[in-house]
Design a protein around this motif. Sequence first.
Motif, PDB file in Angstrom:
ATOM      1  N   THR A  53       1.012  -1.191  -0.005  1.00 35.43           N
ATOM      2  CA  THR A  53       0.106   0.087   0.039  1.00 35.43           C
ATOM      3  C   THR A  53       0.940   1.185  -0.023  1.00 35.43           C
ATOM      4  O   THR A  53       1.787   1.622   0.845  1.00 35.43           O
ATOM      5  CB  THR A  53      -1.001   0.071   1.227  1.00 35.43           C
ATOM      6  N   GLU A  54       0.667   2.048  -0.893  1.00 33.50           N
ATOM      7  CA  GLU A  54       1.492   3.257  -0.925  1.00 33.50           C
ATOM      8  C   GLU A  54       0.901   4.246  -0.178  1.00 33.50           C
ATOM      9  O   GLU A  54      -0.188   4.264   0.153  1.00 33.50           O
ATOM     10  CB  GLU A  54       1.199   3.895  -2.496  1.00 33.50           C
ATOM     11  N   TYR A  55       1.707   4.809   0.680  1.00 30.63           N
ATOM     12  CA  TYR A  55       1.447   5.931   1.639  1.00 30.63           C
ATOM     13  C   TYR A  55       0.563   6.968   1.175  1.00 30.63           C
ATOM     14  O   TYR A  55      -0.328   7.367   1.831  1.00 30.63           O
ATOM     15  CB  TYR A  55       2.986   6.510   2.206  1.00 30.63           C
ATOM     16  N   GLY A  56       0.903   7.348  -0.132  1.00 34.58           N
ATOM     17  CA  GLY A  56      -0.089   8.733  -0.638  1.00 34.58           C
ATOM     18  C   GLY A  56      -1.339   8.122  -0.925  1.00 34.58           C
ATOM     19  O   GLY A  56      -2.251   9.077  -0.806  1.00 34.58           O
ATOM     20  N   SER A  57      -1.747   6.810  -0.983  1.00 34.88           N
ATOM     21  CA  SER A  57      -2.839   6.476  -1.405  1.00 34.88           C
ATOM     22  C   SER A  57      -3.994   6.555  -0.278  1.00 34.88           C
ATOM     23  O   SER A  57      -5.143   6.535  -0.440  1.00 34.88           O
ATOM     24  CB  SER A  57      -2.942   4.904  -2.001  1.00 34.88           C
ATOM     25  N   VAL A  58      -3.479   6.707   1.104  1.00 34.07           N
ATOM     26  CA  VAL A  58      -4.159   6.569   2.081  1.00 34.07           C
ATOM     27  C   VAL A  58      -4.536   8.167   2.518  1.00 34.07           C
ATOM     28  O   VAL A  58      -5.392   8.305   3.570  1.00 34.07           O
ATOM     29  CB  VAL A  58      -3.519   5.989   3.345  1.00 34.07           C
ATOM     30  N   ILE A  59      -3.892   8.939   1.950  1.00 32.55           N
ATOM     31  CA  ILE A  59      -4.214  10.525   2.328  1.00 32.55           C
ATOM     32  C   ILE A  59      -5.220  10.892   1.485  1.00 32.55           C
ATOM     33  O   ILE A  59      -5.329  10.979   0.168  1.00 32.55           O
ATOM     34  CB  ILE A  59      -3.177  11.410   2.057  1.00 32.55           C
ATOM     35  N   GLN A  60      -6.201  11.517   1.900  1.00 36.76           N
ATOM     36  CA  GLN A  60      -7.661  11.872   1.180  1.00 36.76           C
ATOM     37  C   GLN A  60      -7.440  13.430   1.065  1.00 36.76           C
ATOM     38  O   GLN A  60      -7.390  14.096   2.322  1.00 36.76           O
ATOM     39  CB  GLN A  60      -9.170  11.668   2.004  1.00 36.76           C
ATOM     40  N   GLU A  61      -6.873  14.046   0.109  1.00 35.31           N
ATOM     41  CA  GLU A  61      -6.519  15.456  -0.222  1.00 35.31           C
ATOM     42  C   GLU A  61      -7.668  16.309  -0.176  1.00 35.31           C
ATOM     43  O   GLU A  61      -8.572  16.050  -0.978  1.00 35.31           O
ATOM     44  CB  GLU A  61      -5.509  15.244  -1.185  1.00 35.31           C
ATOM     45  N   ASN A  62      -7.189  17.207   0.344  1.00 37.02           N
ATOM     46  CA  ASN A  62      -8.584  18.535   0.385  1.00 37.02           C
ATOM     47  C   ASN A  62      -9.952  18.350   0.442  1.00 37.02           C
ATOM     48  O   ASN A  62     -10.616  18.770  -0.316  1.00 37.02           O
ATOM     49  CB  ASN A  62      -8.108  19.285  -1.077  1.00 37.02           C
ATOM     50  N   VAL A  63     -10.198  17.663   1.638  1.00 34.74           N
ATOM     51  CA  VAL A  63     -11.500  17.301   1.910  1.00 34.74           C
ATOM     52  C   VAL A  63     -12.381  18.609   2.260  1.00 34.74           C
ATOM     53  O   VAL A  63     -13.362  18.547   1.701  1.00 34.74           O
ATOM     54  CB  VAL A  63     -11.505  16.478   3.154  1.00 34.74           C
ATOM     55  N   LEU A  64     -11.567  19.404   2.979  1.00 31.87           N
ATOM     56  CA  LEU A  64     -11.718  20.915   2.997  1.00 31.87           C
ATOM     57  C   LEU A  64     -10.734  21.671   2.290  1.00 31.87           C
ATOM     58  O   LEU A  64      -9.409  21.081   2.454  1.00 31.87           O
ATOM     59  CB  LEU A  64     -12.411  21.258   4.284  1.00 31.87           C
ATOM     60  N   PRO A  65     -10.741  22.857   2.033  1.00 27.84           N
ATOM     61  CA  PRO A  65      -9.661  23.620   1.534  1.00 27.84           C
ATOM     62  C   PRO A  65      -8.548  23.605   2.576  1.00 27.84           C
ATOM     63  O   PRO A  65      -8.845  24.076   3.906  1.00 27.84           O
ATOM     64  CB  PRO A  65     -10.076  25.106   1.539  1.00 27.84           C
ATOM     65  N   ASN A  66      -7.385  23.140   2.377  1.00 24.14           N
ATOM     66  CA  ASN A  66      -6.165  22.918   3.166  1.00 24.14           C
ATOM     67  C   ASN A  66      -6.292  21.823   4.056  1.00 24.14           C
ATOM     68  O   ASN A  66      -5.265  21.778   5.279  1.00 24.14           O
ATOM     69  CB  ASN A  66      -5.790  24.448   3.928  1.00 24.14           C
ATOM     70  N   LEU A  67      -7.278  21.105   3.923  1.00 21.31           N
ATOM     71  CA  LEU A  67      -7.494  20.037   5.055  1.00 21.31           C
ATOM     72  C   LEU A  67      -7.259  18.763   4.371  1.00 21.31           C
ATOM     73  O   LEU A  67      -8.216  18.500   3.571  1.00 21.31           O
ATOM     74  CB  LEU A  67      -8.775  20.000   5.967  1.00 21.31           C
ATOM     75  N   SER A  68      -6.514  17.775   4.803  1.00 17.55           N
ATOM     76  CA  SER A  68      -6.568  16.316   4.115  1.00 17.55           C
ATOM     77  C   SER A  68      -6.416  15.426   5.422  1.00 17.55           C
ATOM     78  O   SER A  68      -6.399  15.826   6.400  1.00 17.55           O
ATOM     79  CB  SER A  68      -5.205  16.118   3.582  1.00 17.55           C
ATOM     80  N   LEU A  69      -7.099  14.199   5.119  1.00 20.60           N
ATOM     81  CA  LEU A  69      -7.415  13.092   6.244  1.00 20.60           C
ATOM     82  C   LEU A  69      -6.730  11.816   5.749  1.00 20.60           C
ATOM     83  O   LEU A  69      -6.633  11.635   4.815  1.00 20.60           O
ATOM     84  CB  LEU A  69      -8.938  13.185   6.320  1.00 20.60           C
ATOM     85  N   ILE A  70      -6.377  11.184   7.107  1.00 21.64           N
ATOM     86  CA  ILE A  70      -6.120   9.907   6.778  1.00 21.64           C
ATOM     87  C   ILE A  70      -7.183   9.031   7.885  1.00 21.64           C
ATOM     88  O   ILE A  70      -7.011   9.404   9.218  1.00 21.64           O
ATOM     89  CB  ILE A  70      -4.750   9.471   7.089  1.00 21.64           C
ATOM     90  N   TYR A  71      -7.956   8.253   7.419  1.00 17.76           N
ATOM     91  CA  TYR A  71      -8.980   7.543   8.258  1.00 17.76           C
ATOM     92  C   TYR A  71      -8.371   6.143   8.813  1.00 17.76           C
ATOM     93  O   TYR A  71      -7.259   5.825   8.261  1.00 17.76           O
ATOM     94  CB  TYR A  71     -10.117   7.028   7.715  1.00 17.76           C
TER      95      TYR A  71
END
Length: 241
Positions: free
Chosen positions: A133-151
Amino acid sequence: MSENDTADGTATTAPFADEAVQPSGEKPITFKISDKVVVASDPSSPEAEAIAALRTHLLSHHVDRGRRGLAVCSPSGGSGTTFVSVNLAVSLARAGIKTLLIDANLREPSLHRMIVPSRDMPSLKDALIDSDTEYGSVIQENVLPNLSLIYSGGKSSHAQELLSGARFKTLLDLCMREFGVTIVDTPASNTNADGRRIASVVRHAIIVARKDWTYVADVNTLIDELRSDKVNVVGTVYNEY
């Protein structure tokens, strides 16, 4: 009462919904923001004002000094770490800080109740279990402006082993290089050592205590434990909500 009672219950959502960029051919994930995210749903409320004050303190005493990571810890369940983590992350993002919020609570995760995704996605647990699993694939980018998430990806019966592995530290180091601030939500420290492990990787922490719930002695014990792990305890948040 569980660690994240302040984030539990049926998520009544604000009308906001955004989409994360997905690989070609996949249906985009949409996100609904719970009313528990008070900095978005009720920015003039006392709770939102308290989060804004915390943000101001952290910007001047933490972020502006080049410190990019912050673990949100508590000595006991029900203190409201998820409430503080999510609202603080959204507040920092609204201030223009490129922010990442990680749900590293593999015992009782709750981020998905406050920022509700439309479907499952690659998660922290996937990144820690599967070396492909690539690390970048688990980051949900720009869910809100300037906010990314990892669940979190849900509960794990091997949480301590996963968080103690090399992949967790590698992922956290990558995130703290790529984002202006990385906020990490952690489980209560009185039932397991996960919070201490996470804080030792992030190197900086705040402690959440809840009015009429958290014992002062437990807070002091956690502070001593974190300091013995060479974690810089930035401060304590007294959660009245």
